[in-house]
Write an enzyme that holds these catalytic residues in place. Structure first.
Site, PDB file in Angstrom:
ATOM      1  N   HIS A 130       0.820  -1.215   0.000  1.00 35.52           N
ATOM      2  CA  HIS A 130       0.000   0.000   0.000  1.00 35.52           C
ATOM      3  C   HIS A 130       0.852   1.262   0.000  1.00 35.52           C
ATOM      4  O   HIS A 130       0.485   2.273   0.600  1.00 35.52           O
ATOM      5  CB  HIS A 130      -0.934   0.037   1.207  1.00 35.52           C
ATOM      6  CG  HIS A 130      -1.994  -1.011   1.213  1.00 35.52           C
ATOM      7  ND1 HIS A 130      -2.227  -1.840   0.157  1.00 35.52           N
ATOM      8  CD2 HIS A 130      -2.889  -1.371   2.167  1.00 35.52           C
ATOM      9  CE1 HIS A 130      -3.207  -2.663   0.439  1.00 35.52           C
ATOM     10  NE2 HIS A 130      -3.628  -2.406   1.650  1.00 35.52           N
ATOM     11  N   ASP A 175      -6.716  -7.457  10.189  1.00 35.86           N
ATOM     12  CA  ASP A 175      -5.539  -6.576  10.122  1.00 35.86           C
ATOM     13  C   ASP A 175      -5.244  -5.840  11.433  1.00 35.86           C
ATOM     14  O   ASP A 175      -4.125  -5.353  11.637  1.00 35.86           O
ATOM     15  CB  ASP A 175      -5.712  -5.554   8.994  1.00 35.86           C
ATOM     16  CG  ASP A 175      -5.447  -6.150   7.620  1.00 35.86           C
ATOM     17  OD1 ASP A 175      -4.845  -7.235   7.567  1.00 35.86           O
ATOM     18  OD2 ASP A 175      -5.845  -5.545   6.612  1.00 35.86           O
ATOM     19  N   HIS A 231      -1.512 -10.401  10.040  1.00 34.63           N
ATOM     20  CA  HIS A 231      -0.120 -10.136   9.640  1.00 34.63           C
ATOM     21  C   HIS A 231       0.763 -10.136  10.877  1.00 34.63           C
ATOM     22  O   HIS A 231       0.402  -9.551  11.903  1.00 34.63           O
ATOM     23  CB  HIS A 231       0.023  -8.769   8.960  1.00 34.63           C
ATOM     24  CG  HIS A 231      -0.644  -8.658   7.628  1.00 34.63           C
ATOM     25  ND1 HIS A 231      -0.245  -9.386   6.519  1.00 34.63           N
ATOM     26  CD2 HIS A 231      -1.680  -7.893   7.211  1.00 34.63           C
ATOM     27  CE1 HIS A 231      -1.016  -9.057   5.490  1.00 34.63           C
ATOM     28  NE2 HIS A 231      -1.892  -8.166   5.882  1.00 34.63           N
ATOM     29  N   ASP A 261      -4.595 -10.043  -0.169  1.00 34.92           N
ATOM     30  CA  ASP A 261      -3.531 -10.740   0.563  1.00 34.92           C
ATOM     31  C   ASP A 261      -4.114 -11.777   1.521  1.00 34.92           C
ATOM     32  O   ASP A 261      -3.366 -12.598   2.073  1.00 34.92           O
ATOM     33  CB  ASP A 261      -2.622  -9.767   1.308  1.00 34.92           C
ATOM     34  CG  ASP A 261      -3.369  -8.774   2.170  1.00 34.92           C
ATOM     35  OD1 ASP A 261      -4.518  -8.446   1.851  1.00 34.92           O
ATOM     36  OD2 ASP A 261      -2.793  -8.301   3.164  1.00 34.92           O
ATOM     37  N   TYR A 291       2.818   0.047  11.172  1.00 40.07           N
ATOM     38  CA  TYR A 291       1.588  -0.469  10.579  1.00 40.07           C
ATOM     39  C   TYR A 291       0.418   0.463  10.878  1.00 40.07           C
ATOM     40  O   TYR A 291      -0.368   0.803   9.979  1.00 40.07           O
ATOM     41  CB  TYR A 291       1.297  -1.880  11.112  1.00 40.07           C
ATOM     42  CG  TYR A 291       0.246  -2.603  10.312  1.00 40.07           C
ATOM     43  CD1 TYR A 291       0.603  -3.386   9.221  1.00 40.07           C
ATOM     44  CD2 TYR A 291      -1.101  -2.495  10.626  1.00 40.07           C
ATOM     45  CE1 TYR A 291      -0.363  -4.044   8.467  1.00 40.07           C
ATOM     46  CE2 TYR A 291      -2.069  -3.141   9.882  1.00 40.07           C
ATOM     47  CZ  TYR A 291      -1.689  -3.913   8.812  1.00 40.07           C
ATOM     48  OH  TYR A 291      -2.647  -4.550   8.057  1.00 40.07           O
ATOM     49  N   HIS A 318     -11.774 -10.618   6.074  1.00 41.45           N
ATOM     50  CA  HIS A 318     -11.385  -9.429   5.309  1.00 41.45           C
ATOM     51  C   HIS A 318     -11.126  -9.865   3.872  1.00 41.45           C
ATOM     52  O   HIS A 318     -10.419 -10.839   3.633  1.00 41.45           O
ATOM     53  CB  HIS A 318     -10.137  -8.828   5.954  1.00 41.45           C
ATOM     54  CG  HIS A 318      -9.608  -7.603   5.298  1.00 41.45           C
ATOM     55  ND1 HIS A 318     -10.379  -6.726   4.572  1.00 41.45           N
ATOM     56  CD2 HIS A 318      -8.343  -7.082   5.280  1.00 41.45           C
ATOM     57  CE1 HIS A 318      -9.625  -5.727   4.139  1.00 41.45           C
ATOM     58  NE2 HIS A 318      -8.391  -5.927   4.540  1.00 41.45           N
ATOM     59  N   GLU A 363      -9.594  -8.405   1.312  1.00 39.75           N
ATOM     60  CA  GLU A 363      -8.433  -7.918   0.563  1.00 39.75           C
ATOM     61  C   GLU A 363      -7.620  -9.101   0.039  1.00 39.75           C
ATOM     62  O   GLU A 363      -7.550 -10.164   0.667  1.00 39.75           O
ATOM     63  CB  GLU A 363      -7.581  -7.023   1.449  1.00 39.75           C
ATOM     64  CG  GLU A 363      -6.622  -6.139   0.695  1.00 39.75           C
ATOM     65  CD  GLU A 363      -6.009  -5.071   1.572  1.00 39.75           C
ATOM     66  OE1 GLU A 363      -5.244  -4.254   1.034  1.00 39.75           O
ATOM     67  OE2 GLU A 363      -6.277  -5.046   2.791  1.00 39.75           O
ATOM     68  N   HIS A 380      -9.577  -2.332   8.093  1.00 35.99           N
ATOM     69  CA  HIS A 380      -9.507  -0.996   7.499  1.00 35.99           C
ATOM     70  C   HIS A 380     -10.324  -0.902   6.202  1.00 35.99           C
ATOM     71  O   HIS A 380     -10.182   0.058   5.441  1.00 35.99           O
ATOM     72  CB  HIS A 380      -8.031  -0.609   7.236  1.00 35.99           C
ATOM     73  CG  HIS A 380      -7.334  -1.456   6.193  1.00 35.99           C
ATOM     74  ND1 HIS A 380      -6.751  -0.880   5.082  1.00 35.99           N
ATOM     75  CD2 HIS A 380      -7.130  -2.771   6.064  1.00 35.99           C
ATOM     76  CE1 HIS A 380      -6.193  -1.803   4.338  1.00 35.99           C
ATOM     77  NE2 HIS A 380      -6.409  -2.952   4.901  1.00 35.99           N
TER      78      HIS A 380
END
Length: 412
Positions: free
Chosen positions: A28, A172, A235, A86, A200, A82, A84, A153
């Site tokens: 990002h 996250d 993460h 990843d 982060y 989530h 996203e 997020h």
């Protein structure tokens, strides 16, 4: 089962089956010098459940870790906290391999998984949207409670809490980009853990602090930090010691509230022929002489994401740029654009401007305008020089730094 990658037991019924990305350098737009992990988890219950997947490139590693413990076809449910990529890039292959009974996500998560074309029209019947505080019975005495944590997020974000073993899967939130063979925070260097957690938050969550605040409060009110035995973000390392969990929650409280280290000045700049760099050093010397904490961040060796990390707990920002093509130097413009998006105004920052030019000082008012748009209070100045700074200009820079620091202390 024989496998090159092994599952790691987290609790009686939970196993880590994620992937380690040693090569990740950018996420990002911020620099991830220590790589990352994509954490995924198996819950062994009557309904064996996979919580999140991994980045597409690491699908084989995920399947290998699962296969080291059970055959993937035994998985009944998939939970997507989530959407996203990843965390969902591997999902199409996992669906083909596992053929799950159900895939659970928030309402926004269901929509996003469809929009990403990760499910396939013939599998959309597998999707089930869950609500805030809804409980899913996995059988064998295991239940998962879902917490709606939208905008932590992304709009689809949610937490999943395994009530029977007090494991909170927080997607996250509370995470960091840090690749390691160690699975737990208490096995790692505390300085590195603190820096990567701070970085982060600064680069992902800072502009979303109001939503993060709601999620933290909801977690405290509905679960309680003392009722979490393992805090498992998507993460980085996991938290298993109460003191470490209390520490990360307290850090989030501080960052959400915009608490800063008093009198911390971040000075960042670019230079072409060392003129702006010489001015930066003079201003930094002046500020430091007043006893403030100066973080010197030349953009030739400081990534914009490290500038934002320093600024998260700072209360002042001084920006310097030479003039180029009647504008701000590219790396300075890049950093300011990035910082503006992080909405640092919650800190009520004091700002300053300096720079050098040849035949047009056009970059200097542009720097001031940037700070004003970021709702940063701009201190007097700017300090400027035509071509190379004279001794008088450097002395002016030193005095500017002293006056800036004095103003910063007055703002208490």
């Amino acid at each position: 089962m024989s496998s090159a990658f092994k599952a790691v037991q987290v609790s009686d019924s939970v196993w880590w089956v994620g992937a380690i990305d040693w090569d990740l350098t950018d996420f990002h737009g911020y620099e991830t010098t220590r790589g990352s992990t994509y954490n995924a988890f198996l819950v062994i219950a009557d309904k064996i459940t996979l919580i999140d997947t991994v980045k597409k490139d690491y699908t084989d590693e995920l399947l290998s870790r699962i296969s080291s413990f059970i055959h993937p076809s035994r998985i009944d449910y998939i939970i997507s906290n989530h959407s996203e990529m990843d965390h969902t890039g591997a999902l199409p292959e996992i669906i083909r391999t596992v053929q799950p009974e159900k895939i659970f996500a928030s309402a926004k998560g269901v929509a996003t998984l469809k929009d990403y074309n990760l499910i396939g029209e013939h599998n959309e019947h597998l999707l089930e949207a869950v609500k805030d505080n809804q409980v899913l019975d996995l059988g064998g005495g295991h239940t998962i409670r879902f917490l709606d944590t939208k905008m932590v997020h992304w709009p689809d974000s949610m937490f999943s809490y395994l009530e029977s073993e007090k494991v909170l899967f927080s997607n996250d939130a509370f995470g960091m980009h840090l690749a390691s063979f160690e699975r737990y925070v208490d096995e790692l260097d505390p300085w590195i853990v603190n820096y990567e957690a701070t970085k982060y938050y600064a680069n992902i969550f800072w502009p979303l602090s109001p939503a993060v605040s709601k999620a933290v409060k909801k977690t405290r009110d509905s679960i309680g930090v003392g009722n979490i035995k393992v805090l498992a973000p998507d993460h980085g390392p996991l938290f298993r010691k109460q003191k470490d969990m209390e520490s990360i929650f307290n850090s989030y409280d501080k960052w959400i509230a915009g608490e800063v280290k008093k009198h911390k000045v971040v000075i960042t700049f670019a230079t072409m022929w060392e003129s702006t760099a010489k001015m930066a050093r003079a201003i930094a010397e002046g500020a430091a002489s007043e006893g403030v904490d100066v973080k010197f961040c030349p953009l030739s060796r400081t990534h914009r994401s490290d500038v934002s990390t320093e600024l998260l707990e700072g209360d002042a920002l001084i920006i310097g740029s030479p003039n180029l093509n009647s504008g701000i130097y590219p790396t300075v413009a890049d950093t300011l654009t990035y910082l503006k998006g992080l909405k640092p105004a919650s800190h009520k920052l004091l700002g300053g401007v300096f720079g050098s030019y040849g035949w047009s000082p056009a970059s200097l008012p542009q720097l001031s305008n940037f700070l004003e748009e970021m709702k940063v209070e701009v201190f007097e100045g700017p300090v400027k020089t035509k071509y190379a700074p004279s001794k008088d200009v450097l002395l002016e820079g030193f005095e500017y730094g002293r006056a800036f620091a004095a103003k910063l202390k007055e703002n208490d």
